[in-house]
Design a protein around this motif. Sequence first.
Motif, mmCIF file in Angstrom:
data_model
loop_
_atom_site.group_PDB
_atom_site.id
_atom_site.type_symbol
_atom_site.label_atom_id
_atom_site.label_comp_id
_atom_site.label_asym_id
_atom_site.label_seq_id
_atom_site.Cartn_x
_atom_site.Cartn_y
_atom_site.Cartn_z
ATOM 1 N N ALA A 100 4.105 5.640 -5.612
ATOM 2 C CA ALA A 100 4.034 5.595 -7.074
ATOM 3 C C ALA A 100 2.949 6.531 -7.595
ATOM 4 N N GLN A 101 1.817 6.583 -6.902
ATOM 5 C CA GLN A 101 0.728 7.472 -7.313
ATOM 6 C C GLN A 101 1.177 8.932 -7.200
ATOM 7 N N THR A 159 2.849 13.897 -9.884
ATOM 8 C CA THR A 159 3.879 14.922 -10.030
ATOM 9 C C THR A 159 4.322 15.025 -11.484
ATOM 10 N N TRP A 160 4.546 13.884 -12.104
ATOM 11 C CA TRP A 160 4.970 13.891 -13.501
ATOM 12 C C TRP A 160 3.885 14.475 -14.405
ATOM 13 N N LEU A 161 2.615 14.111 -14.157
ATOM 14 C CA LEU A 161 1.520 14.641 -14.978
ATOM 15 C C LEU A 161 1.387 16.154 -14.832
ATOM 16 N N PHE A 202 0.834 -1.199 0.000
ATOM 17 C CA PHE A 202 0.000 0.000 0.000
ATOM 18 C C PHE A 202 0.873 1.254 0.000
ATOM 19 N N MET A 203 1.930 1.237 0.819
ATOM 20 C CA MET A 203 2.831 2.393 0.872
ATOM 21 C C MET A 203 3.512 2.606 -0.478
ATOM 22 N N LEU A 204 3.902 1.522 -1.144
ATOM 23 C CA LEU A 204 4.530 1.626 -2.453
ATOM 24 C C LEU A 204 3.566 2.204 -3.484
ATOM 25 N N VAL A 205 2.310 1.787 -3.431
ATOM 26 C CA VAL A 205 1.297 2.311 -4.348
ATOM 27 C C VAL A 205 1.098 3.815 -4.120
#
Length: 115
Positions: free
Chosen positions: A52-53, A58-60, A46-49
């Motif tokens: 990543a989200q 940020t990239w978007l 969950f922390m990894l998700v």
Amino acid sequence: LDSTLCAATPSEVMSLTEPLMQRDERGLPKERDPSAGLSGKAVGGFMLVVVAQGLLFTWLIWKFGSTSKYSAKVDILKEYELGWLYLSMTILKYTWGLIHGAQAILRKEAGIAAP
């Protein structure tokens, strides 16, 4: 009970008076099964998700937002050689999250409720 005063049946009233938490003879909460609930792998996943989200958003924002304004702020960091500060704050932020995640896992395994 008089049915005109209370819509609940006597068996329903008795179920409402049962304790929500089972206690032992000393009045302490009975131990729970530490394997119940989320596993450490689930919490870590969950922390990894979440990370990543956040990186995806940020990239978007960078891709479709006002790139020149964002680049100007990054140039300020580069001009004053503060990249190390930005990197260290990012590392501290994620380390803080890992510490709290590990704490939650260890509390669950020990059967200790969060304060």
